[in-house]
Design a protein around this motif. Structure first.
Motif, mmCIF file in Angstrom:
data_model
loop_
_atom_site.group_PDB
_atom_site.id
_atom_site.type_symbol
_atom_site.label_atom_id
_atom_site.label_comp_id
_atom_site.label_asym_id
_atom_site.label_seq_id
_atom_site.Cartn_x
_atom_site.Cartn_y
_atom_site.Cartn_z
ATOM 1 N N ALA A 28 41.273 43.751 37.677
ATOM 2 C CA ALA A 28 42.133 42.770 37.465
ATOM 3 C C ALA A 28 42.285 41.514 38.452
ATOM 4 O O ALA A 28 42.820 40.691 38.257
ATOM 5 N N CYS A 29 41.898 41.928 39.538
ATOM 6 C CA CYS A 29 42.095 40.872 40.796
ATOM 7 C C CYS A 29 40.966 39.746 41.114
ATOM 8 O O CYS A 29 40.751 39.147 41.812
ATOM 9 N N HIS A 30 39.599 40.196 40.233
ATOM 10 C CA HIS A 30 38.450 39.398 40.477
ATOM 11 C C HIS A 30 38.530 38.032 40.246
ATOM 12 O O HIS A 30 37.995 37.168 40.993
ATOM 13 N N THR A 31 39.341 37.664 39.509
ATOM 14 C CA THR A 31 39.635 36.093 39.013
ATOM 15 C C THR A 31 41.018 35.785 39.191
ATOM 16 O O THR A 31 41.981 36.574 39.167
ATOM 17 N N SER A 32 41.480 34.594 39.192
ATOM 18 C CA SER A 32 42.610 33.996 39.322
ATOM 19 C C SER A 32 43.350 33.976 37.914
ATOM 20 O O SER A 32 42.634 33.428 36.990
ATOM 21 N N GLN A 33 44.528 34.560 37.951
ATOM 22 C CA GLN A 33 45.343 34.596 36.765
ATOM 23 C C GLN A 33 46.297 33.531 36.618
ATOM 24 O O GLN A 33 47.591 33.714 36.580
ATOM 25 N N LEU A 34 45.850 32.051 36.404
ATOM 26 C CA LEU A 34 46.523 31.059 36.514
ATOM 27 C C LEU A 34 47.293 30.994 34.944
ATOM 28 O O LEU A 34 46.829 31.233 34.218
ATOM 29 N N THR A 35 48.667 30.323 35.122
ATOM 30 C CA THR A 35 49.342 30.169 33.846
ATOM 31 C C THR A 35 48.440 28.888 33.289
ATOM 32 O O THR A 35 47.872 28.045 33.607
ATOM 33 N N PRO A 36 48.197 29.049 32.015
ATOM 34 C CA PRO A 36 47.681 28.024 31.146
ATOM 35 C C PRO A 36 48.199 26.780 31.373
ATOM 36 O O PRO A 36 49.335 26.518 31.325
ATOM 37 N N GLY A 37 47.205 25.484 32.001
ATOM 38 C CA GLY A 37 47.579 24.378 32.191
ATOM 39 C C GLY A 37 47.796 24.050 33.646
ATOM 40 O O GLY A 37 48.006 22.880 33.991
ATOM 41 N N THR A 38 47.976 25.158 34.422
ATOM 42 C CA THR A 38 48.019 25.062 35.757
ATOM 43 C C THR A 38 46.409 24.537 36.397
ATOM 44 O O THR A 38 45.543 25.326 36.197
ATOM 45 N N PRO A 39 46.477 23.521 37.146
ATOM 46 C CA PRO A 39 45.070 23.037 37.854
ATOM 47 C C PRO A 39 44.765 24.124 38.808
ATOM 48 O O PRO A 39 45.640 24.443 39.652
ATOM 49 N N PRO A 40 43.567 24.619 38.807
ATOM 50 C CA PRO A 40 42.934 25.518 39.910
ATOM 51 C C PRO A 40 42.919 24.904 41.124
ATOM 52 O O PRO A 40 42.591 23.654 41.201
ATOM 53 N N PRO A 41 43.660 25.606 42.306
ATOM 54 C CA PRO A 41 43.574 25.216 43.548
ATOM 55 C C PRO A 41 42.287 24.989 44.065
ATOM 56 O O PRO A 41 41.987 24.342 45.187
ATOM 57 N N SER A 42 41.268 25.674 43.681
ATOM 58 C CA SER A 42 39.882 25.431 44.146
ATOM 59 C C SER A 42 38.815 25.848 43.046
ATOM 60 O O SER A 42 39.220 26.332 41.915
ATOM 61 N N SER A 43 37.698 25.450 43.376
ATOM 62 C CA SER A 43 36.489 25.780 42.465
ATOM 63 C C SER A 43 36.313 27.301 42.182
ATOM 64 O O SER A 43 36.046 27.901 40.921
#
Length: 524
Positions: A389-404
């Motif tokens: 569950a921690c392998h990837t970033s769980q960003l809210t849809p529409g939130t720009p990723p802070p890094s690649s």
């Protein structure tokens, strides 16, 4: 896995190797115990790579390490040389028995099911590695060198030449060969040998001769050697320091000649004569003067960086791993590890990796100095113990990723991209495992931020690297050797080393160092 396990035979040579090995086998045993728990997911690591099935004369199924270990008289404490598993009135017959073994393809039978383990010792009571080994050994595992003493000032195995001479004696050579044949002949697909060998004393010579024997008799198999050095030394111990320098240099050069890959493992800051402080781990409190502590940390790293050739699914063979890391004659590699890997509650793997910035994420474990400013030619990296569950970033849809890294869709992609950013154009192999490292007792309490009861397992980030830091390290070893007045150390030379051998050693060290000059790379 189709085709069965790709077996590995382990050789442990020396007393500090015994300490590291005891922690290593305790870890395998802890993992076996978890694998039989119905609540655990199927294992990612194949125990049959390291263990063998067998049966006692009474018909008891056994599952023991595929191991040969050598140590000196007086080093076993209460452990019997023949082990305790096959204890019987007809013990001699049990040891000599070479009948066929029944192979069990189901869940591995655990010796612990019918044989109680010893009580867990306190740290203060531990004097030798057998005091905290919790795994039963096969009668053919332990080979004692009776002509040298573990304790006392006399009759010590101190010099490289003494160690070489041990395996030139028919008695010990034949004993080692018999044990090798016993284990090798029952393997379906032997991928190779891993040697845990003390570098600082006469066992460097034992290891060099053992590696030569393996190369001669089992050509085409992988031979990966872990050269072990206990923690810190002091200027006041002149003879011990000179012997350590000479043994380390002779050991490295000779082991490199006969191994597929060689990796020094030490918590010290230097292989040379100048003492350097031991390495620091931000989240560990350890005593560098205690072999029990140092060996636990090195075993944690060792269990992590050896993951590629122990996987159940799509393993990387020892030969392939060595070939990837040792191109252009670079058969010596460095190790590093982050113990434990820092992942705060609520953090994702991309969050944690970004916190390292551009710094090398792991603590160096090969006494080659800090890796900052050095060049990596090839690397094999393992990250273990991070929940899926921690392998990837769980960003809210529409939130720009802070890094690649936060835009990656799998943990494997996160890790591969991170390594590419850290070391562009470097040949990298990476593995991401759910399986953590077990730190149940008798693993020492080293974790600074937790109570002793709070930690059962930890995530670990480990790496093997072909690094330009070895250029400076090997050249510094050669410089220290040229400063020695060998007439003052006649006792070392009298043990079986000629002046011509030292001259040849210097030449080999300088040639090896040149392989790691920063301009020498596949990508130039």
């Amino acid at each position: 896995m189709a085709g069965g396990a790709r077996e590995v035979l382990t050789l442990q040579l020396g007393h500090f190797a015994g300490f590291v090995g005891a922690h290593w086998w305790n870890q395998q045993d802890a993992a076996l115990g978890r694998a039989t728990d119905a609540k655990e997911s199927p294992g990612e690591l194949c125990p049959d790579v390291l263990y063998r099935t067998g049966r006692t004369l009474h018909g008891q199924d056994t599952y023991t390490p595929r191991l040969i270990l050598m140590d000196l008289k007086g080093s076993l404490s209460s452990l019997k040389e023949e082990g305790g598993l096959y204890r019987d009135k007809q013990l001699d017959a049990a040891i000599a028995w070479q009948g066929k073994l029944t192979t069990h393809k189901g869940s591995p039978p655990l010796t612990t099911a019918t044989t109680p383990k010893p009580l867990i010792p306190t740290e203060a009571s531990i004097r030798v590695w057998s005091d905290f080994l919790r795994v039963h050994l096969h009668p053919r595992s332990i080979c004692m060198i009776q002509k040298y003493n573990h304790d006392g000032e006399a009759g010590r195995l101190e010099a490289f030449g003494q160690g070489e001479s041990v395996l030139k004696e028919p008695k010990y050579q034949e004993e080692l060969e018999d044990r090798l044949h016993f284990y090798v002949e029952e393997c379906d697909y032997l991928q190779g040998f891993q040697i845990l060998c003390d570098l600082h004393d006469g066992f460097s010579g034992v290891g060099a001769k053992a590696a030569e024997l393996l190369q001669d008799e089992y050509s085409g198999r992988g031979i990966i050697t872990w050269g072990l050095l206990p923690g810190p030394y002091h200027r006041g111990e002149a003879q011990r320091n000179i012997y350590r320098l000479l043994n380390t240099a002779f050991g490295l050069v000779h082991l490199t000649a006969h191994s597929s890959l060689v990796c020094p493992l030490s918590l010290g800051g230097s292989l040379g004569l100048r003492p350097e402080p031991p390495v620091n781990f931000p989240y560990l409190h350890y005593d560098a003067t205690l072999p029990f502590h140092c060996s636990a940390i090195l075993a944690t790293a060792l269990d992590t960086v050896t993951v590629p050739y122990r996987l159940c699914s799509s393993p990387v063979s020892m030969v392939h791993l060595a070939d990837m890391l040792s191109f252009c004659g670079k058969k010596v590699v460095t190790a590093g590890a982050t113990i434990p890997f820092p992942l705060a509650p609520g953090q994702s793997l991309p969050d944690s990796l970004m916190q390292f910035g551009g710094a090398t994420p792991w603590t160096p474990l090969s006494a080659c100095g800090e890796p900052s400013g050095t060049r990596c030619f090839a690397q094999s990296v393992v990250l273990r113990g991070i929940d899926r569950a921690c392998h990837t970033s769980q960003l809210t849809p529409g939130t720009p990723p802070p890094s690649s890294l936060h835009a990656c869709t799998t943990g494997e992609e996160v890790l591969a991209q991170y390594l590419q950013q850290q070391q562009p154009r470097v040949m990298s192999s990476s593995h991401l495992l759910l399986t953590p490292y077990r730190v149940a007792p008798p693993y020492p309490h080293l974790f600074s931020s937790c109570s002793p009861q709070a930690v059962e397992s930890i995530p670990v980030f480990g790496a093997l690297c072909s690094s330009s830091s070895l250029h400076q390290t090997l050249e510094a070893l050669a410089r220290d050797l040229t400063k020695l007045d060998l007439r003052r150390w006649a006792s070392f030379m009298d043990a079986g080393v000629e002046h011509d051998d030292v001259a040849e050693l210097l030449q080999e060290l300088q040639s090896l160092a040149q392989c790691y000059h920063a301009g020498d790379s596949l990508v130039d």
